[in-house]
Scaffold this active site. Structure first.
Site, mmCIF file in Angstrom:
data_model
loop_
_atom_site.group_PDB
_atom_site.id
_atom_site.type_symbol
_atom_site.label_atom_id
_atom_site.label_comp_id
_atom_site.label_asym_id
_atom_site.label_seq_id
_atom_site.Cartn_x
_atom_site.Cartn_y
_atom_site.Cartn_z
ATOM 1 N N LYS A 166 11.545 24.260 11.189
ATOM 2 C CA LYS A 166 11.226 24.216 9.761
ATOM 3 C C LYS A 166 12.511 24.078 8.962
ATOM 4 O O LYS A 166 13.553 24.498 9.465
ATOM 5 C CB LYS A 166 10.461 25.465 9.298
ATOM 6 C CG LYS A 166 10.958 26.832 9.784
ATOM 7 C CD LYS A 166 12.313 27.339 9.526
ATOM 8 C CE LYS A 166 12.898 27.479 8.177
ATOM 9 N NZ LYS A 166 14.243 28.071 8.166
ATOM 10 N N TYR A 183 8.946 30.495 4.095
ATOM 11 C CA TYR A 183 8.266 31.654 4.697
ATOM 12 C C TYR A 183 7.373 32.351 3.664
ATOM 13 O O TYR A 183 6.304 32.860 3.992
ATOM 14 C CB TYR A 183 9.282 32.669 5.233
ATOM 15 C CG TYR A 183 10.000 32.201 6.476
ATOM 16 C CD1 TYR A 183 9.405 32.326 7.730
ATOM 17 C CD2 TYR A 183 11.271 31.642 6.408
ATOM 18 C CE1 TYR A 183 10.056 31.899 8.873
ATOM 19 C CE2 TYR A 183 11.933 31.209 7.543
ATOM 20 C CZ TYR A 183 11.327 31.343 8.774
ATOM 21 O OH TYR A 183 11.965 30.907 9.902
HETATM 22 P P1 NAD Z 1 23.342 26.041 13.218
HETATM 23 O O1 NAD Z 1 24.315 25.522 12.209
HETATM 24 O O2 NAD Z 1 23.656 27.331 13.861
HETATM 25 O O3 NAD Z 1 23.100 24.975 14.363
HETATM 26 C C1 NAD Z 1 22.970 23.600 14.098
HETATM 27 C C2 NAD Z 1 23.266 22.808 15.346
HETATM 28 O O4 NAD Z 1 23.206 21.425 15.015
HETATM 29 C C3 NAD Z 1 24.680 23.063 15.908
HETATM 30 O O5 NAD Z 1 24.620 23.115 17.294
HETATM 31 C C4 NAD Z 1 25.471 21.834 15.463
HETATM 32 O O6 NAD Z 1 26.510 21.517 16.360
HETATM 33 C C5 NAD Z 1 24.376 20.772 15.520
HETATM 34 N N1 NAD Z 1 24.681 19.627 14.648
HETATM 35 C C6 NAD Z 1 24.554 18.352 15.015
HETATM 36 N N2 NAD Z 1 24.913 17.548 14.026
HETATM 37 C C7 NAD Z 1 25.304 18.317 12.998
HETATM 38 C C8 NAD Z 1 25.808 18.061 11.692
HETATM 39 N N3 NAD Z 1 25.948 16.812 11.226
HETATM 40 N N4 NAD Z 1 26.103 19.121 10.927
HETATM 41 C C9 NAD Z 1 25.920 20.380 11.333
HETATM 42 N N5 NAD Z 1 25.441 20.688 12.572
HETATM 43 C C10 NAD Z 1 25.140 19.662 13.398
HETATM 44 O O7 NAD Z 1 21.933 26.088 12.489
HETATM 45 P P2 NAD Z 1 20.659 26.933 12.925
HETATM 46 O O8 NAD Z 1 20.624 28.199 12.148
HETATM 47 O O9 NAD Z 1 20.559 27.012 14.383
HETATM 48 O O10 NAD Z 1 19.484 26.024 12.306
HETATM 49 C C11 NAD Z 1 19.036 24.855 12.962
HETATM 50 C C12 NAD Z 1 17.601 24.560 12.509
HETATM 51 O O11 NAD Z 1 16.769 25.639 12.908
HETATM 52 C C13 NAD Z 1 17.417 24.430 10.999
HETATM 53 O O12 NAD Z 1 16.475 23.440 10.716
HETATM 54 C C14 NAD Z 1 16.869 25.781 10.573
HETATM 55 O O13 NAD Z 1 16.043 25.723 9.424
HETATM 56 C C15 NAD Z 1 16.065 26.177 11.803
HETATM 57 N N6 NAD Z 1 15.981 27.640 11.969
HETATM 58 C C16 NAD Z 1 14.763 28.173 12.153
HETATM 59 C C17 NAD Z 1 14.636 29.524 12.323
HETATM 60 C C18 NAD Z 1 13.274 30.128 12.558
HETATM 61 O O14 NAD Z 1 13.160 31.339 12.517
HETATM 62 N N7 NAD Z 1 12.258 29.324 12.832
HETATM 63 C C19 NAD Z 1 15.754 30.345 12.281
HETATM 64 C C20 NAD Z 1 17.001 29.765 12.108
HETATM 65 C C21 NAD Z 1 17.107 28.395 11.949
#
Ligand code: NAD
Length: 375
Positions: free
Chosen positions: A144, A228
């Site tokens: 999401k 949420y």
């Molecule tokens: P994060 O920044 O920790 O991870 C992002 C990942 O994408 C990293 O591994 C990064 O290397 C990669 N990536 C590839 N191309 C990129 C770019 N151009 N810029 C930045 N990162 C890049 O983020 P996250 O918190 O893991 O979030 C990722 C997704 O998951 C988002 O869509 C977020 O909304 C979703 N999320 C959902 C929940 C949930 O509870 N459902 C919780 C956290 C995050």
């Protein structure tokens, strides 16, 4: 409040999920699509999941949850960082043939170990990787918010339909016993008809993260956290808003919040006249879903965390459930649906609905007007 031990047992997770999961979200199922998928599948086989994007959510929550799942397992990874691939390979025993980067990702189509691609990238990349995964013949779970626009959601749904594959959104709270109990209390009118409902989810965001960059995030806390609150209101009331209004506030740090909102309050007008009050921010702390009925109230606070949720009612009942992994339940639920050739309870159409409401809230924020949500 004093804990009422005898009442705890009435909050039974399995009953809640069985009783409420399918009927509640059945408006999203698509019989035509299901019929096309009638090939038989060995339901004892665990489905192989490949995580795309090994950031904090994939590494901190999804990979550990995939060690507990019964219907799927961590079979592969897609990462642009070779050093991460090495660490994950060792830690999770992933064979080289199941490790991809963003350039060779499309060749995943030739890998029978991978049944489901789980897109865990920044929001702006969800559409591209969902479509590429569908074109590679894989079922998809997309985090999401589903995408940055309804137009992108439409392309994602169309790509999965064309490939005859299922698309689900990474909504975990539809599998969480505390949130399901809120649904039950509302549905069974235990405290009468709902008179008021409010939801807030906020945290203080660090400077410089992609979540503050509109190109990657699509928007501010509404896209990330507000979704949420919208969902909590919709699954609890079992209604979708017909119109929204929204108010933003002066930015406190202009270097940090260049092109996304910092704090947003919005109201969702439900078909029966109920007005849901919601708020989200990257400069505050809040985490609740509160309902006032004719005969009493019930609430979760915190409502949206991975664990440690707390629920109570105005007559002294405390919601308490054994510790579980929401993500393991979510991925098992989705994997089971795929095995059964049915849509999951969190399909792409639900993600699209939510992006449509997000677009309406942003329009209300920009114009200051009440925006009707088109059917
Ligand atoms: P994060 O920044 O920790 O991870 C992002 C990942 O994408 C990293 O591994 C990064 O290397 C990669 N990536 C590839 N191309 C990129 C770019 N151009 N810029 C930045 N990162 C890049 O983020 P996250 O918190 O893991 O979030 C990722 C997704 O998951 C988002 O869509 C977020 O909304 C979703 N999320 C959902 C929940 C949930 O509870 N459902 C919780 C956290 C995050």
């Amino acid at each position: 409040m004093k804990k009422n031990h005898s009442s705890r047992r009435s909050f039974i997770y399995q009953t809640a999920i069985t009783a409420l999961g399918v009927p509640l979200f059945s408006s999203f199922s698509n019989p035509a699509f299901i019929t096309k998928n009638k090939k038989t599948m060995n339901t004892n086989k665990k489905l192989g999941v490949a995580l795309v994007g090994l950031g904090s959510y994939a590494g901190g929550q999804l990979a550990p949850a995939l060690q507990q799942t019964e219907h799927c397992y961590l079979a592969g990874i897609v990462t642009g960082t070779p050093s991460k691939a090495e660490v994950w390979k060792e830690k999770y025993n992933i064979p080289d043939k199941n490790i991809y980067n963003y350039q060779n990702f499309d060749s995943i189509k030739d890998n029978p170990d991978i049944d489901i691609v789980y897109v865990v990238l920044p929001n702006s990349m969800h559409a591209e990787y969902t479509i590429r995964a569908a074109q590679a013949g894989k079922h998809v779970i997309c985090e999401k918010p589903m995408a940055l626009s309804v137009a992108d959601c439409d392309m994602m749904i169309a790509a999965c339909k064309k490939a005859n594959k299922f698309l689900s959104i990474g909504y975990r709270l539809h599998f969480d016993p505390y949130n399901l109990e809120m649904v039950r209390l509302a549905k069974e009118k235990v405290y009468g008809d709902i008179k008021k409902i409010s939801a807030a989810f906020s945290f203080v965001a660090q400077k410089g993260i992609w979540r503050l960059d509109k190109k990657l995030a699509g928007g501010g806390p509404l896209m990330d956290l507000g979704v949420y609150c919208m969902q909590g209101v919709m699954y609890t009331t079992d209604m979708e808003p017909i119109a929204v209004t929204a108010q933003t506030f002066p930015i406190s740090d202009k270097e940090k919040f260049i092109d996304v909102e910092e704090t947003l309050a919005w109201q969702m007008e439900m078909p029966n006249g109920l007005i849901a009050e919601c708020r989200t921010s990257y400069s505050e702390s809040a985490n609740f879903l509160k309902v006032e009925g004719e005969k009493g109230s019930f609430e979760l606070q915190p409502a949206y965390n991975y664990s440690g949720l707390k629920g109570k009612t105005s007559d002294g009942k405390i919601m308490e459930y054994p510790k579980l992994s929401q993500q393991a339940k979510q991925m098992d639920g989705i994997a089971q649906s795929i095995k059964n050739k049915t849509q999951s309870i969190v399909p792409g159409e639900m993600g699209r609905r939510d992006v449509k409401i997000i677009e309406a809230i942003y329009e209300a924020m920009r114009t200051g007007k009440r925006v009707i949500i088109q059917k």
